[in-house]
Design an enzyme around this catalytic site. Sequence first.
Site, PDB file in Angstrom:
ATOM      1  N   CYS A 141       0.830  -1.216   0.000  1.00 48.07           N
ATOM      2  CA  CYS A 141       0.000   0.000   0.000  1.00 48.07           C
ATOM      3  C   CYS A 141       0.859   1.259   0.000  1.00 48.07           C
ATOM      4  O   CYS A 141       0.606   2.199  -0.770  1.00 48.07           O
ATOM      5  CB  CYS A 141      -0.928  -0.010   1.217  1.00 48.07           C
ATOM      6  SG  CYS A 141      -0.101  -0.398   2.771  1.00 48.07           S
ATOM      7  N   HIS A 220      -2.091   5.689   6.231  1.00 51.64           N
ATOM      8  CA  HIS A 220      -0.694   6.112   6.323  1.00 51.64           C
ATOM      9  C   HIS A 220      -0.617   7.544   5.783  1.00 51.64           C
ATOM     10  O   HIS A 220      -1.364   7.898   4.862  1.00 51.64           O
ATOM     11  CB  HIS A 220       0.216   5.274   5.424  1.00 51.64           C
ATOM     12  CG  HIS A 220       0.172   3.795   5.690  1.00 51.64           C
ATOM     13  ND1 HIS A 220       0.631   3.217   6.848  1.00 51.64           N
ATOM     14  CD2 HIS A 220      -0.232   2.767   4.903  1.00 51.64           C
ATOM     15  CE1 HIS A 220       0.502   1.894   6.758  1.00 51.64           C
ATOM     16  NE2 HIS A 220      -0.033   1.603   5.587  1.00 51.64           N
TER      17      HIS A 220
HETATM   18  P1  NAD Z   1      -5.107 -10.657   6.652  1.00 48.00           P
HETATM   19  O1  NAD Z   1      -4.475 -11.316   7.815  1.00 48.00           O
HETATM   20  O2  NAD Z   1      -6.134  -9.606   6.873  1.00 48.00           O
HETATM   21  O3  NAD Z   1      -5.778 -11.746   5.711  1.00 48.00           O
HETATM   22  C1  NAD Z   1      -5.125 -12.930   5.355  1.00 48.00           C
HETATM   23  C2  NAD Z   1      -6.163 -14.029   5.162  1.00 48.00           C
HETATM   24  O4  NAD Z   1      -5.502 -15.210   4.740  1.00 48.00           O
HETATM   25  C3  NAD Z   1      -6.942 -14.373   6.422  1.00 48.00           C
HETATM   26  O5  NAD Z   1      -8.295 -14.568   6.073  1.00 48.00           O
HETATM   27  C4  NAD Z   1      -6.307 -15.691   6.885  1.00 48.00           C
HETATM   28  O6  NAD Z   1      -7.238 -16.501   7.579  1.00 48.00           O
HETATM   29  C5  NAD Z   1      -5.949 -16.299   5.558  1.00 48.00           C
HETATM   30  N1  NAD Z   1      -4.850 -17.279   5.601  1.00 48.00           N
HETATM   31  C6  NAD Z   1      -3.866 -17.416   6.507  1.00 48.00           C
HETATM   32  N2  NAD Z   1      -3.048 -18.426   6.163  1.00 48.00           N
HETATM   33  C7  NAD Z   1      -3.534 -18.926   5.001  1.00 48.00           C
HETATM   34  C8  NAD Z   1      -3.136 -19.992   4.134  1.00 48.00           C
HETATM   35  N3  NAD Z   1      -2.058 -20.735   4.402  1.00 48.00           N
HETATM   36  N4  NAD Z   1      -3.869 -20.228   3.026  1.00 48.00           N
HETATM   37  C9  NAD Z   1      -4.977 -19.491   2.734  1.00 48.00           C
HETATM   38  N5  NAD Z   1      -5.396 -18.472   3.526  1.00 48.00           N
HETATM   39  C10 NAD Z   1      -4.687 -18.215   4.640  1.00 48.00           C
HETATM   40  O7  NAD Z   1      -3.900 -10.107   5.754  1.00 48.00           O
HETATM   41  P2  NAD Z   1      -3.968  -8.888   4.726  1.00 48.00           P
HETATM   42  O8  NAD Z   1      -3.807  -7.624   5.477  1.00 48.00           O
HETATM   43  O9  NAD Z   1      -5.135  -9.068   3.844  1.00 48.00           O
HETATM   44  O10 NAD Z   1      -2.598  -9.110   3.935  1.00 48.00           O
HETATM   45  C11 NAD Z   1      -2.522  -9.983   2.831  1.00 48.00           C
HETATM   46  C12 NAD Z   1      -1.346  -9.559   1.971  1.00 48.00           C
HETATM   47  O11 NAD Z   1      -1.599  -8.224   1.484  1.00 48.00           O
HETATM   48  C13 NAD Z   1       0.003  -9.491   2.673  1.00 48.00           C
HETATM   49  O12 NAD Z   1       1.010  -9.786   1.750  1.00 48.00           O
HETATM   50  C14 NAD Z   1       0.099  -8.026   3.071  1.00 48.00           C
HETATM   51  O13 NAD Z   1       1.426  -7.590   3.268  1.00 48.00           O
HETATM   52  C15 NAD Z   1      -0.529  -7.370   1.862  1.00 48.00           C
HETATM   53  N6  NAD Z   1      -1.078  -6.026   2.091  1.00 48.00           N
HETATM   54  C16 NAD Z   1      -1.748  -5.725   3.235  1.00 48.00           C
HETATM   55  C17 NAD Z   1      -2.228  -4.440   3.417  1.00 48.00           C
HETATM   56  C18 NAD Z   1      -2.942  -4.033   4.676  1.00 48.00           C
HETATM   57  O14 NAD Z   1      -2.800  -2.889   5.093  1.00 48.00           O
HETATM   58  N7  NAD Z   1      -3.699  -4.883   5.305  1.00 48.00           N
HETATM   59  C19 NAD Z   1      -2.050  -3.477   2.428  1.00 48.00           C
HETATM   60  C20 NAD Z   1      -1.417  -3.840   1.231  1.00 48.00           C
HETATM   61  C21 NAD Z   1      -0.919  -5.111   1.085  1.00 48.00           C
END
Ligand code: NAD
Length: 338
Positions: A141, A220
Amino acid sequence: MPARVAVNGFGTIGKRVARAVSLQDDMEVVGVSKTKPNYEARLANKEGMPLYVADSKNLNEFREQGIEVEGNLQELLTKVDIVIDCTPEGIGRENKKLYEEADIKAIFQGGEKHEVAGLSFNAFATYDAAYGRRYSRVVSCNTTGLIRTLYPLDRMFKLDEVFASIIRRGADPAESKGSALNAVEPSLHLPTHHGTDVRTVMPDLKISTMAAKVPTTNMHVHCIHAKLRKSNVKTADVLSLWDQMPRIKFVSGKHGIKTSGQIMEIARDLGRHGGDFAETIVWEDGVHVEDKSLYYYQAVHQESDVIPENIDCIRSMMEMERDATRSIRKTDKSLGLV
Ligand code: NAD
């Protein structure tokens, strides 16, 4: 035929990506996958997203709780052209072998390293490079927000050097752990990784970054000092450039918008789904050019700014639209980013 898409990981980013895919007329969500039978699994059922379990041994647990499950992740992967991996940081790298075995394309998120995919994606900068590729990674992000304003600046005025301080939200709104409750936590590993990450997309840009976490869940905020190579650039020239760019929006302190909290309120007032604001928000009256130095502030809604980028990345990797601008326009219209 629409691109058949799977979303692995139905959390903060995954559920937003799945919803955005379902709004496109040239792609469809074949299924989403979850590890745990929590409320987001129920949400997938409620929103009509076919649900698959990431780990077969949990199948009965889902069914015992009355959650409808179609099968397991491996089965889902046989039915799709592309998977969007939205699992927590570091897990995407391990999942890559599943995608290789299924012989499908995959998009990873910013929590994974550039090397996992070999191409880091931003719709304005690397759409062409992603065209037809097997793997890409949509950058984080913060990186997305930085590139959205820096890329056009570099194209138009050439950037000699950029320094950015990143004031990071401590956690996402739904999280109960992440940052100190009443303190500011500077990142002590300097310069921070954000600048390095921007260079995965803009390799020639000289950029360095610092960061500190603060106890907010809103957004942010970036404080940016960019040194321009071109002389005689005026503040109005920069504003006019950004004004023509999709996914950059202005707010103004003069109109009473002085905080990230107020920006989130605007998103709710606009009726944006989930109160999301996927554009990069620049304070119009916080932009200032002096000699060759440009100073500005911008805010990034961490949960949503990467969502339109994932849609464009699918279109490029699936060779569905050759022109980045047309894809961006189509995505933005479908998501109401106008
Ligand atoms: P999150 O924890 O909110 O969601 C992750 C999901 O994946 C959850 O539903 C969890 O239960 C599931 N999960 C966990 N292990 C798993 C597996 N082995 N197989 C399938 N599902 C599984 O995480 P998020 O914030 O959505 O982040 C996901 C990605 O996006 C990461 O790489 C993160 O760095 C990136 N990201 C996050 C944000 C943010 O601010 N939240 C912003 C941009 C990018």
